[in-house]
Design a protein around this motif. Structure first.
Motif, PDB file in Angstrom:
ATOM      1  N   MET A   1       0.830  -1.203   0.000  1.00 28.28           N
ATOM      2  CA  MET A   1       0.000   0.000   0.000  1.00 28.28           C
ATOM      3  C   MET A   1       0.860   1.246   0.000  1.00 28.28           C
ATOM      4  SD  MET A   1      -3.253   0.678  -0.018  1.00 28.28           S
ATOM      5  CE  MET A   1      -4.039  -0.719   0.753  1.00 28.28           C
ATOM      6  N   LYS A   2       1.937   1.222   0.782  1.00 27.01           N
ATOM      7  CA  LYS A   2       2.818   2.384   0.866  1.00 27.01           C
ATOM      8  C   LYS A   2       3.404   2.712  -0.493  1.00 27.01           C
ATOM      9  CE  LYS A   2       6.813   4.097   3.422  1.00 27.01           C
ATOM     10  NZ  LYS A   2       7.827   3.770   4.423  1.00 27.01           N
ATOM     11  N   ASN A 156       1.566  -5.570  -5.474  1.00 24.71           N
ATOM     12  CA  ASN A 156       1.798  -4.985  -4.159  1.00 24.71           C
ATOM     13  C   ASN A 156       1.771  -6.103  -3.114  1.00 24.71           C
ATOM     14  OD1 ASN A 156       1.680  -3.669  -1.701  1.00 24.71           O
ATOM     15  ND2 ASN A 156       0.078  -2.242  -2.308  1.00 24.71           N
ATOM     16  N   GLU A 158       1.544  -6.163  -0.008  1.00 25.23           N
ATOM     17  CA  GLU A 158       0.566  -5.985   1.067  1.00 25.23           C
ATOM     18  C   GLU A 158      -0.800  -6.551   0.688  1.00 25.23           C
ATOM     19  OE1 GLU A 158       1.038  -4.799   4.053  1.00 25.23           O
ATOM     20  OE2 GLU A 158       3.092  -4.044   3.862  1.00 25.23           O
ATOM     21  N   LEU A 159      -1.058  -6.650  -0.610  1.00 27.29           N
ATOM     22  CA  LEU A 159      -2.374  -7.082  -1.085  1.00 27.29           C
ATOM     23  C   LEU A 159      -2.325  -8.399  -1.855  1.00 27.29           C
ATOM     24  CD1 LEU A 159      -3.643  -3.621  -2.418  1.00 27.29           C
ATOM     25  CD2 LEU A 159      -4.217  -4.697  -0.232  1.00 27.29           C
ATOM     26  N   GLU A 229      -3.913  -9.998  -6.547  1.00 23.98           N
ATOM     27  CA  GLU A 229      -3.795  -8.738  -5.814  1.00 23.98           C
ATOM     28  C   GLU A 229      -5.205  -8.266  -5.485  1.00 23.98           C
ATOM     29  OE1 GLU A 229      -0.914  -5.276  -6.556  1.00 23.98           O
ATOM     30  OE2 GLU A 229      -2.848  -4.410  -7.147  1.00 23.98           O
ATOM     31  N   PRO A 233      -6.721  -5.275   2.251  1.00 21.26           N
ATOM     32  CA  PRO A 233      -6.164  -6.332   3.108  1.00 21.26           C
ATOM     33  C   PRO A 233      -7.245  -7.256   3.660  1.00 21.26           C
ATOM     34  CG  PRO A 233      -5.164  -4.209   3.630  1.00 21.26           C
ATOM     35  CD  PRO A 233      -6.305  -3.930   2.695  1.00 21.26           C
ATOM     36  N   LYS A 236      -7.993  -9.887   1.133  1.00 21.60           N
ATOM     37  CA  LYS A 236      -6.868 -10.826   1.131  1.00 21.60           C
ATOM     38  C   LYS A 236      -7.001 -11.809   2.287  1.00 21.60           C
ATOM     39  CE  LYS A 236      -1.793 -10.922   1.659  1.00 21.60           C
ATOM     40  NZ  LYS A 236      -0.564 -10.097   1.748  1.00 21.60           N
ATOM     41  N   SER A 269       1.895 -15.543   1.489  1.00 21.74           N
ATOM     42  CA  SER A 269       1.941 -14.082   1.488  1.00 21.74           C
ATOM     43  C   SER A 269       3.380 -13.660   1.726  1.00 21.74           C
ATOM     44  CB  SER A 269       1.039 -13.524   2.595  1.00 21.74           C
ATOM     45  OG  SER A 269       1.241 -12.128   2.755  1.00 21.74           O
ATOM     46  N   THR A 271       3.954 -10.718   3.063  1.00 21.80           N
ATOM     47  CA  THR A 271       3.862  -9.849   4.239  1.00 21.80           C
ATOM     48  C   THR A 271       3.151 -10.638   5.328  1.00 21.80           C
ATOM     49  OG1 THR A 271       1.755  -8.890   3.497  1.00 21.80           O
ATOM     50  CG2 THR A 271       3.786  -7.714   2.897  1.00 21.80           C
TER      51      THR A 271
END
Length: 336
Positions: A1-2, A156, A158-159, A229, A233, A236, A269, A271
């Motif tokens: 996301m960042k 990404n 995060e996703l 993706e 979140p 996910k 994942s 993350t």
């Protein structure tokens, strides 16, 4: 996301805003200018604006973003919601590094997946295969997966989730299942070569097997990764419940599962995820190829050193991954 938000800021810096200085919140006008859609917005008549927004006092840029499906009429009363959705959309449109074949909601997404599968083969590079098979021969690993890094989704993290399987009809049913259950992530389909140690007690193999110098037998078969993706979140995180209900076998005669569901599905994942377990993915980089060797954390460093010593011309990159609990149990020798 960042990373997405950083891209948005960069995008806005690159595209001069006619009447708005850059602000923390993004307006529809800013989004339209960043995406080079000014002329398209100017084609909107007052009637077309009113039809899209239910309000003649709304702007053409509001109407355009609604018609494009980026925001809803209800969002117009919530500046924070508008800004969040626009920021993510603009960043996504400007991120040209991603590779994917579509979204789950695309009508022909399964057709694209099956065509990619039918057009693919296992790795044909004999020198690379010989080097990788030596890792099995020397006991560094019992198997590996090989992908072409040119097919990497670059989603990404995060996703993103990465789901692995070997049956193409399972992929088709999973994508349709996700559609019926309201999931609409981006999809990248990556064929891969999967090698594993074949044990004599399994009987006569019904696929190609190579006998190594030590007498060990290795089979290399075609499998695939599905990279997803998700929009948020939360979506996910919801994927695990979907798989547990419809694509994870818990008994031999279980009904209500999609085709070729495994006792231990395999998805990961990059993350941290609640309820997932940590493994290490030792990535061996060989030109455009990447071989993934999964390892328990307590064994990962030893495996990394062994591979580095055996293949000094290859990069070895240990990556921390979070996997679903049933696959983690599989890594410990549990078949459920």
């Amino acid at each position: 996301m960042k990373r997405k938000l950083i891209n948005t800021v960069v995008a806005l810096a690159l595209f001069p805003l006619a009447t708005h200085a850059f602000a923390a919140e993004m307006s529809t006008k800013q989004a339209v200018e960043a995406l080079h859609l000014n002329e398209l917005a100017l084609t909107y008549s007052q009637d077309k604006i009113a039809q899209a927004t239910d309000n003649k006092s709304s702007s053409a840029t509001d109407a355009l973003m609604i018609d494009m499906g980026v925001i809803t009429v209800q969002d117009l009363s919530n500046a924070a919601s508008v800004s969040s959705k626009l920021s993510l959309f603009v960043a996504d449109q400007m991120d040209q590094s991603e590779r994917y074949i579509g979204n789950v909601s695309d009508k022909n997404i399964v057709e694209r997946v099956i065509k990619t599968w039918n057009d693919s083969t296992v790795i044909q590079d004999k020198a690379t295969l010989a080097q990788l098979n030596s890792f099995i021969d020397n006991g560094y690993t019992t198997g590996y997966n090989v992908i072409d890094t040119n097919d990497d989704s670059k989603f990404n993290p995060e996703l993103m989730l990465r789901y692995g399987h070997n049956d193409i009809q399972h992929a088709a049913q999973l994508l349709y299942l996700m559609k019926t259950e309201g999931f609409d992530p981006k999809v990248q389909f990556t064929p891969k070569s999967s090698a594993f140690l074949y044990l004599p007690e399994w009987g006569e193999p019904n696929y190609s097997v190579v006998t190594l110098e030590s007498g060990k037998m290795v089979s290399v078969v075609k499998e695939y990764n599905l990279d997803f993706e998700f929009q948020t979140p939360e979506r996910k995180a919801a994927f695990m419940d979907l798989i547990n209900q419809y694509a994870k076998k818990d008994s031999a005669d279980e009904k209500g599962l999609i085709i070729e569901s495994w006792w231990q599905p395999f998805y990961r994942s990059y993350t941290e995820m609640a309820d997932y377990k940590v493994l290490t993915e030792n990535r061996v980089i060989i030109g455009d190829y990447q071989a993934d060797l999964m390892s328990l954390p307590e064994n990962a460093e030893k495996q990394e050193k062994q591979v580095r010593a055996a293949a000094k011309d290859m990069d070895v990159i240990p990556v921390k991954v979070w996997v679903n609990p049933s696959f983690y149990r599989y890594m410990h020798g549990d078949f459920k």
